[in-house]
Write a protein that holds these residues in place. Structure first.
Motif, mmCIF file in Angstrom:
data_model
loop_
_atom_site.group_PDB
_atom_site.id
_atom_site.type_symbol
_atom_site.label_atom_id
_atom_site.label_comp_id
_atom_site.label_asym_id
_atom_site.label_seq_id
_atom_site.Cartn_x
_atom_site.Cartn_y
_atom_site.Cartn_z
ATOM 1 N N GLN A 42 -0.730 5.147 1.796
ATOM 2 C CA GLN A 42 -0.059 3.901 2.185
ATOM 3 C C GLN A 42 1.257 4.249 2.867
ATOM 4 O O GLN A 42 1.955 5.180 2.443
ATOM 5 C CB GLN A 42 0.197 3.020 0.956
ATOM 6 C CG GLN A 42 0.893 1.702 1.282
ATOM 7 C CD GLN A 42 0.997 0.788 0.063
ATOM 8 O OE1 GLN A 42 0.024 0.630 -0.665
ATOM 9 N NE2 GLN A 42 2.167 0.212 -0.147
ATOM 10 N N SER A 85 3.354 -3.157 5.233
ATOM 11 C CA SER A 85 2.809 -1.835 4.901
ATOM 12 C C SER A 85 1.310 -1.816 5.185
ATOM 13 O O SER A 85 0.638 -2.862 5.118
ATOM 14 C CB SER A 85 3.058 -1.492 3.426
ATOM 15 O OG SER A 85 4.447 -1.468 3.148
ATOM 16 N N LEU A 86 0.810 -0.631 5.476
ATOM 17 C CA LEU A 86 -0.608 -0.428 5.739
ATOM 18 C C LEU A 86 -1.144 0.585 4.740
ATOM 19 O O LEU A 86 -0.539 1.648 4.533
ATOM 20 C CB LEU A 86 -0.824 0.086 7.165
ATOM 21 C CG LEU A 86 -2.264 0.459 7.542
ATOM 22 C CD1 LEU A 86 -3.153 -0.788 7.533
ATOM 23 C CD2 LEU A 86 -2.302 1.144 8.903
ATOM 24 N N THR A 110 -4.834 2.517 3.018
ATOM 25 C CA THR A 110 -6.272 2.821 3.094
ATOM 26 C C THR A 110 -6.678 3.592 1.842
ATOM 27 O O THR A 110 -5.905 4.428 1.338
ATOM 28 C CB THR A 110 -6.606 3.666 4.339
ATOM 29 O OG1 THR A 110 -5.861 4.893 4.294
ATOM 30 C CG2 THR A 110 -6.269 2.900 5.610
ATOM 31 N N THR A 170 -9.283 -0.729 3.860
ATOM 32 C CA THR A 170 -8.022 -0.775 4.602
ATOM 33 C C THR A 170 -7.393 -2.145 4.388
ATOM 34 O O THR A 170 -8.103 -3.165 4.372
ATOM 35 C CB THR A 170 -8.250 -0.507 6.101
ATOM 36 O OG1 THR A 170 -6.980 -0.550 6.777
ATOM 37 C CG2 THR A 170 -9.164 -1.545 6.739
ATOM 38 N N VAL A 210 -3.508 -4.626 4.730
ATOM 39 C CA VAL A 210 -2.137 -4.846 5.188
ATOM 40 C C VAL A 210 -1.402 -5.631 4.112
ATOM 41 O O VAL A 210 -1.905 -6.676 3.648
ATOM 42 C CB VAL A 210 -2.112 -5.620 6.529
ATOM 43 C CG1 VAL A 210 -0.671 -5.900 6.946
ATOM 44 C CG2 VAL A 210 -2.832 -4.834 7.608
ATOM 45 N N GLY A 256 -7.287 -7.380 3.272
ATOM 46 C CA GLY A 256 -7.972 -6.160 3.667
ATOM 47 C C GLY A 256 -9.481 -6.322 3.710
ATOM 48 O O GLY A 256 -10.028 -7.368 3.340
#
Length: 409
Positions: free
Chosen positions: A64, A240-241, A243, A260, A262, A274
């Motif tokens: 992340q 923030s992103l 996976t 994945t 967000v 996600g």
């Protein structure tokens, strides 16, 4: 470590049954300097008493990172504060050395002042002895009231000289011990600071540094810079992103999945959206995920913190402006005080030259029989007193310069 990386280890949930044992350990690594990027591995270990086989079904590997936020700026500011702490410690040490030098000259000035007091009492004794010599010359006998009165005054002045002499000797001893001198100072070996004053360059021009080196300005400017950066970091939105890869995800019939998402933080609320994609198994249909969190207290806290940061910036701006005003006031006072001390020094040197001429003339008259021993001793005492006053004047200039240095870096 906020300035490098953080490692977190966790046992997770531990379940113990008669014929079954499971543990959910995890390890995470975060890098605050890289937009607060974090890596995480979470493993689900299951051990059966019958088979003693280990399973890692449900293991998650994820990453992340922050796309929009202030983590990077917070880390940089934290590093700057750490460096500032080191700098302030170094400055405190330098100031302590300066304080020690000031204390030394204060002690030396105290010694000079006591010596000057002794010379003044000695001069009073010589003046009274001159009066006594005059009475004898005028024919007053030992039984006359004027003779007896003058004699008692002489005895009192002599006692005062003895007291001053003992006090001066104690100061000589104490000063010598503090300085670690093998040989004790005396009135003949008392140090002269005029050479130090001349070599320092203080007499040539003012030693004031630039405005940027003025302590109040430098400190208030630093505080203002920190306050402005902290206010800028109060961003209303953070994005923030993330996976994740899950091995044999039980929610997807033990299919490996890739997720994945967000994450959006704003005004005390958090929204996470996600998609999770299965890779193995018969069902390849992705699943959408959505999470919403909101806390009224967090919303109020964010607003209060922002207002506090704004007030902190305003206060720092006022302190910075006051520091600039103080700089000009201190410079004006320093220059005025310097001119006054230099004038006093010049007058003192002129008086010293006059007393030196008086000593030379009185010595000549004494050798020729036109002056008494008391008159010569009085002239010599006044000369020594004037010399000590010149020493004190020089010390006052040195002390003023040292104290002036204390307001600069």
């Amino acid at each position: 470590n906020q300035l490098g990386f953080n490692v977190t280890l966790s046992t997770g949930n531990i379940s113990i049954q008669p014929d079954f044992f499971s543990v959910n350990p995890s390890i995470s690594l975060s890098l605050p300097t890289a937009n607060n990027t974090s890596f995480k591995v979470e493993v689900l270990l299951k051990i059966s008493e019958q088979t003693w086989q280990k399973s890692i079904d449900g293991t998650i590997v994820g990453i992340q990172t922050e796309l929009l936020g202030s983590s990077r700026q917070e880390t940089k500011l934290s590093l700057q504060k750490s460096k500032r702490s080191v700098l302030e410690a170094k400055r405190a040490l330098e100031n302590q050395i300066l304080v020690s030098e000031i204390n030394f000259y204060d002690e030396l000035k105290k010694l000079y002042t006591e010596y000057a007091s002794f010379l003044s009492s000695e001069n009073s004794l010589y003046e009274k002895q001159i009066d006594m010599d005059l009475l004898i010359t005028q024919g007053y006998g030992e039984n006359s009231s004027r003779y007896r009165t003058t004699q008692l005054e002489l005895m009192e002045l002599q006692r005062n000289v003895n007291v001053k002499s003992r006090s001066l000797q104690r100061l000589f001893t104490d000063f010598s011990k503090k300085c670690g001198l093998e040989n004790q100072l005396t009135s003949e070996t008392i140090p002269d600071v005029s050479s130090i004053l001349i070599l320092s360059g203080i007499l040539d021009k003012p030693q004031n540094k630039s405005m940027e080196d003025y302590k109040e300005i430098e400190n208030s400017k630093w505080n203002l810079d920190v306050a402005q950066k902290e206010l800028a970091m109060k961003k209303p939105v953070t994005v923030s992103l993330g996976t994740n890869y899950t091995f044999k995800n039980s929610s997807f019939n033990n299919s490996d999945t890739f997720n994945t998402s967000v994450i959006l933080d704003f005004f005390g609320a958090q929204v996470s959206a996600g998609v999770e994609f299965p890779f193995t198994g018969q069902n390849k249909t992705p699943a959408a995920q959505f999470i919403l969190l909101w806390s009224p207290n967090n919303f109020k806290s964010i607003n209060i913190n922002k207002k506090q940061s704004q007030l902190k910036v305003q206060l720092a701006q006022l302190e910075y402006q006051n520091a600039i005003n103080d700089y000009y006031d201190d410079i004006e006072e320093s220059n005025s005080n310097r001119e006054e001390l230099l004038w006093i020094r010049e007058v003192g040197l002129q008086e010293l030259n006059l007393y030196k001429e008086l000593v030379d003339d009185t010595s000549q008259w004494y050798n020729q029989g036109y002056s008494t021993d008391s008159e010569y001793k009085q002239a010599l005492s006044k000369y020594n007193n004037a010399k000590i006053q010149c020493y004190i004047n020089d010390i006052n200039i040195l002390l003023a310069e040292l104290k002036n240095r204390q307001i600069f870096y």
